[in-house]
Design an enzyme around this catalytic site. Sequence first.
Site, short mmCIF file in Angstrom:
data_model
loop_
_atom_site.label_atom_id
_atom_site.label_comp_id
_atom_site.label_asym_id
_atom_site.label_seq_id
_atom_site.Cartn_x
_atom_site.Cartn_y
_atom_site.Cartn_z
N LYS A 50 20.54 -20.55 52.26
CA LYS A 50 21.49 -20.07 51.25
C LYS A 50 22.38 -18.98 51.83
O LYS A 50 23.59 -18.96 51.60
CB LYS A 50 20.74 -19.53 50.02
N GLN A 70 14.50 -16.01 44.01
CA GLN A 70 13.87 -17.22 44.55
C GLN A 70 12.49 -17.43 43.91
O GLN A 70 11.66 -16.52 43.88
CB GLN A 70 13.75 -17.09 46.08
N ASP A 92 21.74 -19.68 38.80
CA ASP A 92 20.69 -20.71 38.80
C ASP A 92 20.71 -21.50 37.48
O ASP A 92 20.13 -22.59 37.39
CB ASP A 92 19.31 -20.05 38.90
N1 GUN Z 1 12.95 -22.47 44.35
C1 GUN Z 1 13.18 -23.77 44.68
N2 GUN Z 1 14.40 -24.16 44.25
C2 GUN Z 1 14.95 -23.09 43.63
C3 GUN Z 1 16.19 -22.87 42.99
O1 GUN Z 1 17.06 -23.75 42.88
N3 GUN Z 1 16.39 -21.61 42.50
C4 GUN Z 1 15.45 -20.64 42.60
N4 GUN Z 1 15.74 -19.45 42.08
N5 GUN Z 1 14.28 -20.81 43.19
C5 GUN Z 1 14.04 -22.03 43.70
#
Ligand code: GUN
Length: 297
Positions: free
Chosen positions: A54, A98, A121
């Site tokens: 990311k 996350q 998100d």
């Molecule tokens: N963990 C796995 N995929 C995601 C996501 O799309 N967003 C977040 N915040 N955590 C994750």
Amino acid sequence: MTEKRIDGKAFAARLRERIGERAGEFAAKAGRQPGLAVVQVGEDPASQVYVRNKHKATVDAGMESFEYKLPADTSQDALLDLVEQLNLDNAVDGILVQLPLPNHLDEQSVIAAIAPDKDVDGFHVVNAGRLATGGEGFVPCTPYGCIMLLKDRLGDLSGKDAVVIGRSNIVGKPMAQLLLNENATVTIAHSRTKDLPDVVRRADIVVAAVGRAEMVKGDWVKPGAVVIDVGINRIERGEGQKAKLVGDVDYAGAEERAAAITPVPGGVGPMTIAVLLRNTLVAAHRREGITLAGDGL
Ligand code: GUN
């Protein structure tokens, strides 16, 4: 003839390039880059890979990346304090915590603390509510990416029979909502569904998001259906061999019958980060009151 394999990696790369151009235009108008803050608590290996990817994608798209790596024993209060600080920070347009968080932390209350207009998100109940009621909010990245791939292949989804396998808040439920918004006829299947193969056999669109390796068999797929595989399952292959990644669908079997299908890896996965960048771009425009043509794509 169009290839059956849906190349999400190439689709996402094109998307990221366009988002990068838009981010440059935003920076010229606003005098700053769009900013995304990513918070990671602890050292879950999969999360570390996602967070690294990311960060790189954010910087490559001409956005500012703020990374916060907190120790695994971070308290709930300390995490909530950081979220509040990011809510108030004008350089931050999007906040992503996350998941999964370590067990002693309460995910729902952390998500609830994020300002809905920075919740790129799309996990906050306000954004879930906006999606359900037709308001302007943020849609979770993975299902949004799936819808883009489906519309790219099928055009209008109106009247299609769609089955979503899995009912998580992150994928299954928003996926069903998005398909409904496209006027598909939607079934949500899950672990208690009776005769899942039969339910899948009726579907023009199958979205598999259960997290069980190759659970959906090829002969469940209706000839001509479009199959979107959200699963990423690691299969260990013993000493000295790299683990293999497979989806929730038996790709080889399903590909014989499907009109189109996403591979794992290289299908849905790359779309998630591209949509995260898109949501951050949209958040930045909304916060600065700058118009963004189209839906940011
Ligand atoms: N963990 C796995 N995929 C995601 C996501 O799309 N967003 C977040 N915040 N955590 C994750």
